[in-house]
Design a protein around this motif. Structure first.
Motif, PDB file in Angstrom:
ATOM      1  N   GLU A 179       0.824  -1.210   0.000  1.00 22.14           N
ATOM      2  CA  GLU A 179       0.000   0.000   0.000  1.00 22.14           C
ATOM      3  C   GLU A 179       0.858   1.260   0.000  1.00 22.14           C
ATOM      4  O   GLU A 179       0.351   2.354  -0.120  1.00 22.14           O
ATOM      5  N   GLY A 180       2.156   1.099   0.122  1.00 28.61           N
ATOM      6  CA  GLY A 180       3.064   2.241   0.235  1.00 28.61           C
ATOM      7  C   GLY A 180       3.266   2.964  -1.080  1.00 28.61           C
ATOM      8  O   GLY A 180       2.715   2.616  -2.122  1.00 28.61           O
ATOM      9  N   ASP A 181       4.094   3.987  -1.002  1.00 30.50           N
ATOM     10  CA  ASP A 181       4.450   4.768  -2.185  1.00 30.50           C
ATOM     11  C   ASP A 181       5.762   4.243  -2.752  1.00 30.50           C
ATOM     12  O   ASP A 181       6.500   3.517  -2.100  1.00 30.50           O
ATOM     13  N   GLY A 182       6.045   4.642  -3.954  1.00 33.53           N
ATOM     14  CA  GLY A 182       7.302   4.237  -4.568  1.00 33.53           C
ATOM     15  C   GLY A 182       7.084   3.268  -5.703  1.00 33.53           C
ATOM     16  O   GLY A 182       5.953   2.943  -6.073  1.00 33.53           O
ATOM     17  N   PRO A 183       8.188   2.799  -6.256  1.00 29.87           N
ATOM     18  CA  PRO A 183       8.118   1.882  -7.413  1.00 29.87           C
ATOM     19  C   PRO A 183       7.792   0.449  -6.994  1.00 29.87           C
ATOM     20  O   PRO A 183       8.615  -0.451  -7.091  1.00 29.87           O
ATOM     21  N   LEU A 184       6.580   0.254  -6.518  1.00 26.27           N
ATOM     22  CA  LEU A 184       6.185  -1.061  -6.010  1.00 26.27           C
ATOM     23  C   LEU A 184       6.115  -2.119  -7.099  1.00 26.27           C
ATOM     24  O   LEU A 184       6.196  -3.305  -6.807  1.00 26.27           O
ATOM     25  N   VAL A 185       5.986  -1.693  -8.340  1.00 25.11           N
ATOM     26  CA  VAL A 185       5.932  -2.657  -9.431  1.00 25.11           C
ATOM     27  C   VAL A 185       7.217  -3.481  -9.477  1.00 25.11           C
ATOM     28  O   VAL A 185       7.221  -4.627  -9.888  1.00 25.11           O
ATOM     29  N   LEU A 186       8.317  -2.890  -8.990  1.00 24.08           N
ATOM     30  CA  LEU A 186       9.597  -3.574  -9.025  1.00 24.08           C
ATOM     31  C   LEU A 186       9.763  -4.599  -7.897  1.00 24.08           C
ATOM     32  O   LEU A 186      10.571  -5.510  -7.993  1.00 24.08           O
ATOM     33  N   THR A 187       9.002  -4.427  -6.825  1.00 24.07           N
ATOM     34  CA  THR A 187       9.141  -5.334  -5.677  1.00 24.07           C
ATOM     35  C   THR A 187       7.888  -6.160  -5.404  1.00 24.07           C
ATOM     36  O   THR A 187       7.895  -6.990  -4.503  1.00 24.07           O
ATOM     37  N   CYS A 188       6.844  -5.948  -6.141  1.00 26.86           N
ATOM     38  CA  CYS A 188       5.570  -6.631  -5.891  1.00 26.86           C
ATOM     39  C   CYS A 188       5.719  -8.142  -5.960  1.00 26.86           C
ATOM     40  O   CYS A 188       5.211  -8.860  -5.099  1.00 26.86           O
TER      41      CYS A 188
END
Length: 123
Positions: free
Chosen positions: A36-45
């Motif tokens: 739910e956080g901010d940032g480039p979550l697509v890279l760590t999802c």
């Protein structure tokens, strides 16, 4: 509800169910909060969701084992039965998670897996 709390056997099973739910829910809740956080979550999802898969495979239930140990009063057979009951309570949730991500959400999950190739912090 009062009848449930006054029946020692039902109260024990309720404690087992709660302990199993806490143990099983911990990796799901932690992953949800992180995603739910901010940032480039697509890279760590992918990695975050994969942690949940690994937690399901390991089946680490410290609270459940502790409660079962206390309720069984040292009888190993009773403890094993209580742990098995607790695990059976959360198994449908685990099965749903695996089924959802390995079937319906598989294309999306695979896209997240591919996206991690673009993460510059990984070698």
């Amino acid at each position: 509800m009062l009848d449930l709390l006054h029946d020692q056997q039902k109260q024990g099973l309720l404690k087992i169910e709660l302990a199993a739910t806490v143990d099983a829910g911990l990796p799901l809740v932690q992953t949800t909060y992180h995603l739910e956080g901010d940032g480039p979550l697509v890279l760590t999802c992918f990695e975050e969701v994969d942690k949940v898969f690994k937690a399901i495979q390991v089946a680490h239930f410290p609270n459940l084992n502790g409660v079962a140990d206390r309720l069984s009063q040292g009888h190993n057979t009773n403890k094993q039965q209580l742990v098995a009951y607790g695990v059976s309570c959360v198994k449908p949730a685990f099965d749903y998670f695996v089924l959802k991500f390995m079937n319906e959400l598989k294309p999306v999950f695979d896209a997240f897996k591919a996206a991690q190739l673009f993460c510059l912090t990984k070698s």
